[in-house]
Design an enzyme around this catalytic site. Structure first.
Site, PDB file in Angstrom:
ATOM      1  N   TYR A  26       3.185  -4.538   8.928  1.00  0.00           N
ATOM      2  CA  TYR A  26       2.662  -3.511   9.820  1.00  0.00           C
ATOM      3  C   TYR A  26       2.000  -4.085  11.068  1.00  0.00           C
ATOM      4  CZ  TYR A  26       4.180   0.220   6.874  1.00  0.00           C
ATOM      5  OH  TYR A  26       4.985   1.101   6.202  1.00  0.00           O
ATOM      6  N   PHE A  73       0.840  -1.192   0.000  1.00  0.00           N
ATOM      7  CA  PHE A  73       0.000   0.000   0.000  1.00  0.00           C
ATOM      8  C   PHE A  73       0.872   1.237   0.000  1.00  0.00           C
ATOM      9  CE2 PHE A  73       0.837  -0.842   4.453  1.00  0.00           C
ATOM     10  CZ  PHE A  73       0.993   0.422   5.018  1.00  0.00           C
ATOM     11  N   ALA A  98       9.682  -1.544   1.086  1.00  0.00           N
ATOM     12  CA  ALA A  98       8.324  -1.604   0.564  1.00  0.00           C
ATOM     13  C   ALA A  98       7.325  -1.556   1.719  1.00  0.00           C
ATOM     14  CB  ALA A  98       8.121  -2.897  -0.236  1.00  0.00           C
ATOM     15  N   LYS A  99       6.173  -0.974   1.443  1.00  0.00           N
ATOM     16  CA  LYS A  99       5.107  -0.925   2.443  1.00  0.00           C
ATOM     17  C   LYS A  99       4.267  -2.188   2.308  1.00  0.00           C
ATOM     18  CE  LYS A  99       3.244   3.164   3.353  1.00  0.00           C
ATOM     19  NZ  LYS A  99       3.872   3.616   4.611  1.00  0.00           N
ATOM     20  N   ILE A 100       4.817  -3.296   2.796  1.00  0.00           N
ATOM     21  CA  ILE A 100       4.136  -4.590   2.734  1.00  0.00           C
ATOM     22  C   ILE A 100       3.191  -4.704   3.923  1.00  0.00           C
ATOM     23  CG2 ILE A 100       4.450  -7.088   2.820  1.00  0.00           C
ATOM     24  CD1 ILE A 100       7.052  -6.704   1.305  1.00  0.00           C
TER      25      ILE A 100
END
Length: 325
Positions: free
Chosen positions: A178, A47, A172-174
């Site tokens: 999160y 995202f 990367a915003k994996i």
């Protein structure tokens, strides 16, 4: 994400009425994912958080091309090959979605694109997989309060550690990664703090739950290097660039928790926060416990770049036509 609420004057915060989902503009309340969605089961999704800033001459998306370029790189990492859109096409979709949602022009707009692994293709066995799984893409927008001042933030050093970059890709915003940020944030807020700062496995500062960390000492800014266990954010890059152009010394060096405790100032940077001042750490004030002059200056530089279309950094801005037209 924030719940829908009202600001004085009737301007709506929260989710816009329309979303983009798997090729179509649809009512935001209507998309439904199958219970078998792979991204939901295994965190195999990426995202971005993108912001459009309200300004006197209209709203501007800030560094939207860089955000989408980073997202597409992350998609390749997760073998998401079923999305044909280019960066420019994703920007065009986002511009149209914001236009349809007609958020109050006094608000910023927060854009959340999410690309995810969707369904097993025929012949793919059950289980965790990247190949043999279809892809999906959705984009939603939210009315977002325009916070221009460096908000005082009380932080704590988290007991949770940032996963190493050879455990979970840091660049990367994996989505699955999160969970660590959520655990750290919950721990901090349960103890009465606003945010948490996570260390890496070596005990050095990595990042806050969703933001990069800077310290100011003797007039020099320092921040952990991009090669560390952290997401080197686009806002981080923006701040480094603007500060260097303004003649401020910025060093990318490892930081220890003691560097935070003895700093003249500490601040965080992210799309959502902008520039936020860390005024205390684990219950002890940073310096005098007030927002410092360097942090205020950095926030001014950032806000000017994000809202001034005739500035030297206007290439970072994508102007939005008046909405609802």
């Amino acid at each position: 994400m924030m719940d829908t609420e009202q600001l004085t004057g009737g301007s709506t915060l929260g989710l816009g009425a329309w979303a983009y989902d798997r090729g179509d503009f649809v009512p935001a309340a209507s998309p439904r994912l199958p219970l078998s969605t792979q991204g939901l089961h295994y965190g195999t999704a990426v995202f971005e958080g993108i912001r459009a800033y309200a300004a006197p001459n209209g709203r501007h998306l800030f560094r939207v091309h860089e955000h989408y370029a980073r997202m597409l790189r992350a998609c390749r990492m997760l073998r998401m090959t079923g999305m044909p859109q280019s960066v420019d096409e994703l920007v065009d979709i986002t511009v149209e979605l914001i236009r349809r949602n007609a958020h109050d022009d006094r608000l910023d707009v927060y854009v959340r694109p999410l690309a995810h692994k969707l369904s097993l293709l025929p012949g793919t066995p059950l289980g965790v997989s990247l190949a043999g799984v279809s892809d999906g893409l959705s984009i939603a927008t939210y009315g977002f309060p325009p916070n221009r001042s460096p908000r005082p933030t009380r932080c704590v050093i988290s007991s949770w550690r940032r996963p190493a970059r050879d455990t979970l890709p840091a660049q990367a915003k994996i989505a699955g990664g999160y969970a660590t940020s959520a655990l750290a944030s919950d721990e901090a807020r349960s103890a009465g703090f606003d945010d948490a700062i996570l260390l890496d496995r070596a005990g050095n500062v990595a990042e806050a739950t969703t933001a990069n960390v800077f310290v100011v000492a003797n007039g020099v800014l320092r921040t952990p290097p991009a090669t560390g266990d952290l997401l080197a954010g686009i806002t981080r890059d923006t701040v480094i660039t603007l500060c260097q152009e303004a003649g401020m010394a910025v060093l990318e060096r490892p930081l220890s928790p003691m560097d935070l405790r003895t700093a003249d100032e500490v601040f965080l940077t992210s799309t959502g926060k902008g520039v936020a001042s860390v005024t205390s750490l684990s219950g002890k004030d940073i310096a005098d416990g007030e927002v410092g002059p360097v942090t205020i200056r950095v926030a001014e530089l950032y806000n000017t770049a994000a809202t001034t279309s005739d500035g030297a950094r206007r290439r970072w801005l994508t102007h939005l036509a008046p909405e609802g037209g």
